[in-house]
Write a protein that holds these residues in place. Structure first.
Motif, PDB file in Angstrom:
ATOM      1  N   ASP A  36      39.368  40.759  34.923  1.00 14.74           N
ATOM      2  CA  ASP A  36      38.608  41.864  34.328  1.00 14.74           C
ATOM      3  C   ASP A  36      37.552  41.267  33.398  1.00 14.74           C
ATOM      4  O   ASP A  36      37.852  40.387  32.596  1.00 14.74           O
ATOM      5  CB  ASP A  36      39.569  42.772  33.545  1.00 14.74           C
ATOM      6  CG  ASP A  36      38.895  44.018  33.033  1.00 14.74           C
ATOM      7  OD1 ASP A  36      37.814  43.918  32.405  1.00 14.74           O
ATOM      8  OD2 ASP A  36      39.465  45.100  33.222  1.00 14.74           O
TER       9      ASP A  36
ATOM     10  N   GLU B  31      25.734  49.081  44.324  1.00 10.55           N
ATOM     11  CA  GLU B  31      27.049  49.539  43.884  1.00 10.55           C
ATOM     12  C   GLU B  31      27.769  50.369  44.945  1.00 10.55           C
ATOM     13  O   GLU B  31      28.984  50.235  45.114  1.00 10.55           O
ATOM     14  CB  GLU B  31      26.924  50.326  42.580  1.00 10.55           C
ATOM     15  CG  GLU B  31      28.264  50.571  41.919  1.00 10.55           C
ATOM     16  CD  GLU B  31      28.136  51.090  40.515  1.00 10.55           C
ATOM     17  OE1 GLU B  31      28.722  52.165  40.251  1.00 10.55           O
ATOM     18  OE2 GLU B  31      27.480  50.437  39.676  1.00 10.55           O
TER      19      GLU B  31
ATOM     20  N   GLU C  34      26.333  42.983  40.154  1.00  6.59           N
ATOM     21  CA  GLU C  34      25.305  43.900  39.664  1.00  6.59           C
ATOM     22  C   GLU C  34      23.918  43.314  39.963  1.00  6.59           C
ATOM     23  O   GLU C  34      23.646  42.151  39.679  1.00  6.59           O
ATOM     24  CB  GLU C  34      25.459  44.108  38.151  1.00  6.59           C
ATOM     25  CG  GLU C  34      24.450  45.049  37.563  1.00  6.59           C
ATOM     26  CD  GLU C  34      24.638  45.250  36.070  1.00  6.59           C
ATOM     27  OE1 GLU C  34      23.976  46.135  35.537  1.00  6.59           O
ATOM     28  OE2 GLU C  34      25.430  44.520  35.454  1.00  6.59           O
TER      29      GLU C  34
ATOM     30  N   GLN D 261      41.459  48.802  39.821  1.00 13.35           N
ATOM     31  CA  GLN D 261      40.513  48.917  38.703  1.00 13.35           C
ATOM     32  C   GLN D 261      39.956  47.541  38.315  1.00 13.35           C
ATOM     33  O   GLN D 261      38.762  47.401  38.064  1.00 13.35           O
ATOM     34  CB  GLN D 261      41.189  49.597  37.507  1.00 13.35           C
ATOM     35  CG  GLN D 261      40.242  49.899  36.369  1.00 13.35           C
ATOM     36  CD  GLN D 261      39.134  50.866  36.753  1.00 13.35           C
ATOM     37  OE1 GLN D 261      39.276  51.696  37.638  1.00 13.35           O
ATOM     38  NE2 GLN D 261      38.010  50.749  36.085  1.00 13.35           N
ATOM     39  N   VAL D 262      40.822  46.532  38.262  1.00 16.25           N
ATOM     40  CA  VAL D 262      40.358  45.175  37.942  1.00 16.25           C
ATOM     41  C   VAL D 262      39.374  44.694  39.005  1.00 16.25           C
ATOM     42  O   VAL D 262      38.323  44.127  38.682  1.00 16.25           O
ATOM     43  CB  VAL D 262      41.545  44.192  37.805  1.00 16.25           C
ATOM     44  CG1 VAL D 262      41.063  42.746  37.749  1.00 16.25           C
ATOM     45  CG2 VAL D 262      42.376  44.524  36.572  1.00 16.25           C
TER      46      VAL D 262
ATOM     47  N   HIS E  73      31.727  44.955  40.185  1.00 17.14           N
ATOM     48  CA  HIS E  73      30.532  45.565  39.585  1.00 17.14           C
ATOM     49  C   HIS E  73      29.881  44.618  38.585  1.00 17.14           C
ATOM     50  O   HIS E  73      28.650  44.529  38.526  1.00 17.14           O
ATOM     51  CB  HIS E  73      30.876  46.897  38.935  1.00 17.14           C
ATOM     52  CG  HIS E  73      31.142  47.981  39.942  1.00 17.14           C
ATOM     53  ND1 HIS E  73      31.253  49.298  39.592  1.00 17.14           N
ATOM     54  CD2 HIS E  73      31.315  47.960  41.286  1.00 17.14           C
ATOM     55  CE1 HIS E  73      31.482  50.034  40.674  1.00 17.14           C
ATOM     56  NE2 HIS E  73      31.528  49.228  41.716  1.00 17.14           N
ATOM     57  N   HIS E  74      30.684  43.898  37.826  1.00 17.39           N
ATOM     58  CA  HIS E  74      30.153  42.943  36.854  1.00 17.39           C
ATOM     59  C   HIS E  74      29.490  41.753  37.551  1.00 17.39           C
ATOM     60  O   HIS E  74      28.393  41.337  37.190  1.00 17.39           O
ATOM     61  CB  HIS E  74      31.296  42.463  35.944  1.00 17.39           C
ATOM     62  CG  HIS E  74      30.899  41.430  34.958  1.00 17.39           C
ATOM     63  ND1 HIS E  74      30.223  41.738  33.799  1.00 17.39           N
ATOM     64  CD2 HIS E  74      31.079  40.095  34.957  1.00 17.39           C
ATOM     65  CE1 HIS E  74      30.000  40.626  33.118  1.00 17.39           C
ATOM     66  NE2 HIS E  74      30.510  39.615  33.803  1.00 17.39           N
TER      67      HIS E  74
ATOM     68  N   LYS F  54      37.469  46.503  40.943  1.00 11.87           N
ATOM     69  CA  LYS F  54      36.226  47.269  40.807  1.00 11.87           C
ATOM     70  C   LYS F  54      35.388  46.763  39.638  1.00 11.87           C
ATOM     71  O   LYS F  54      34.187  46.516  39.781  1.00 11.87           O
ATOM     72  CB  LYS F  54      36.555  48.755  40.615  1.00 11.87           C
ATOM     73  CG  LYS F  54      35.324  49.621  40.485  1.00 11.87           C
ATOM     74  CD  LYS F  54      35.707  51.083  40.333  1.00 11.87           C
ATOM     75  CE  LYS F  54      34.461  51.946  40.179  1.00 11.87           C
ATOM     76  NZ  LYS F  54      34.799  53.371  40.077  1.00 11.87           N
ATOM     77  N   GLN F  55      36.014  46.588  38.490  1.00 12.31           N
ATOM     78  CA  GLN F  55      35.279  46.100  37.311  1.00 12.31           C
ATOM     79  C   GLN F  55      34.688  44.716  37.576  1.00 12.31           C
ATOM     80  O   GLN F  55      33.545  44.439  37.216  1.00 12.31           O
ATOM     81  CB  GLN F  55      36.205  46.042  36.084  1.00 12.31           C
ATOM     82  CG  GLN F  55      36.697  47.373  35.606  1.00 12.31           C
ATOM     83  CD  GLN F  55      35.590  48.257  35.057  1.00 12.31           C
ATOM     84  OE1 GLN F  55      34.501  47.802  34.723  1.00 12.31           O
ATOM     85  NE2 GLN F  55      35.863  49.534  34.965  1.00 12.31           N
ATOM     86  N   SER F  56      35.479  43.857  38.211  1.00 15.65           N
ATOM     87  CA  SER F  56      35.020  42.491  38.502  1.00 15.65           C
ATOM     88  C   SER F  56      33.850  42.482  39.474  1.00 15.65           C
ATOM     89  O   SER F  56      32.864  41.776  39.257  1.00 15.65           O
ATOM     90  CB  SER F  56      36.169  41.657  39.080  1.00 15.65           C
ATOM     91  OG  SER F  56      37.197  41.520  38.146  1.00 15.65           O
TER      92      SER F  56
ATOM     93  N   TYR G 158      40.638  37.579  40.632  1.00 16.26           N
ATOM     94  CA  TYR G 158      39.823  38.517  39.870  1.00 16.26           C
ATOM     95  C   TYR G 158      40.295  38.549  38.422  1.00 16.26           C
ATOM     96  O   TYR G 158      41.499  38.620  38.169  1.00 16.26           O
ATOM     97  CB  TYR G 158      39.937  39.939  40.438  1.00 16.26           C
ATOM     98  CG  TYR G 158      39.327  40.106  41.799  1.00 16.26           C
ATOM     99  CD1 TYR G 158      37.978  40.402  41.933  1.00 16.26           C
ATOM    100  CD2 TYR G 158      40.094  39.966  42.944  1.00 16.26           C
ATOM    101  CE1 TYR G 158      37.413  40.555  43.196  1.00 16.26           C
ATOM    102  CE2 TYR G 158      39.534  40.126  44.201  1.00 16.26           C
ATOM    103  CZ  TYR G 158      38.198  40.414  44.310  1.00 16.26           C
ATOM    104  OH  TYR G 158      37.644  40.567  45.552  1.00 16.26           O
TER     105      TYR G 158
END
Length: 108
Positions: free
Chosen positions: A101, A43, A38, A27-28, A34-35, A30-32, A99
């Motif tokens: 978050d 995506e 972007e 999850q971390v 995508h942020h 993925k969030q990193s 990474y």
């Protein structure tokens, strides 16, 4: 918690990653991604990479063969992680990924 030079001071626990952390690490990551990417990397391409790089079997292999450290916030939430290559005979290791978050990144 007090402020330190414009930053909010937090308590952290840095520890060796365990198999039970894999879902949070994914999850971390993925969030990193995508942020960070972007508007740069589509995506769906990011998700394809993340799926191949962070699936359970790959993460278990990383835990066994390299050094993975998890950063937990005081509330137990995983805020980030690092992956280092195995230490070589000469004592050197390579930082292969780091990474954080985006919720824990300072943006000012």
């Amino acid at each position: 918690m007090g402020k330190v030079r414009g930053w909010i001071r937090m308590e952290w626990l840095i520890r060796a990653m365990e198999s039970s952390d894999i879902k949070q690490v994914r999850q971390v990551a993925k969030q990193s991604w995508h942020h960070t990417y972007e508007g740069i990397i589509p995506e769906h391409i990011q998700d394809q990479f993340l799926q191949s790089a962070y699936h359970d079997k790959m993460m278990e292999r990383r835990i066994e063969q390299s050094l993975l450290l998890a950063a937990e916030a005081a509330d137990g939430t995983m805020a980030g992680f690092v992956n280092l290559s195995p230490v070589q005979e000469d004592g050197k290791a390579e930082l292969t990924s780091i990474y954080i978050d985006p919720a824990y990144q300072k943006t000012e």
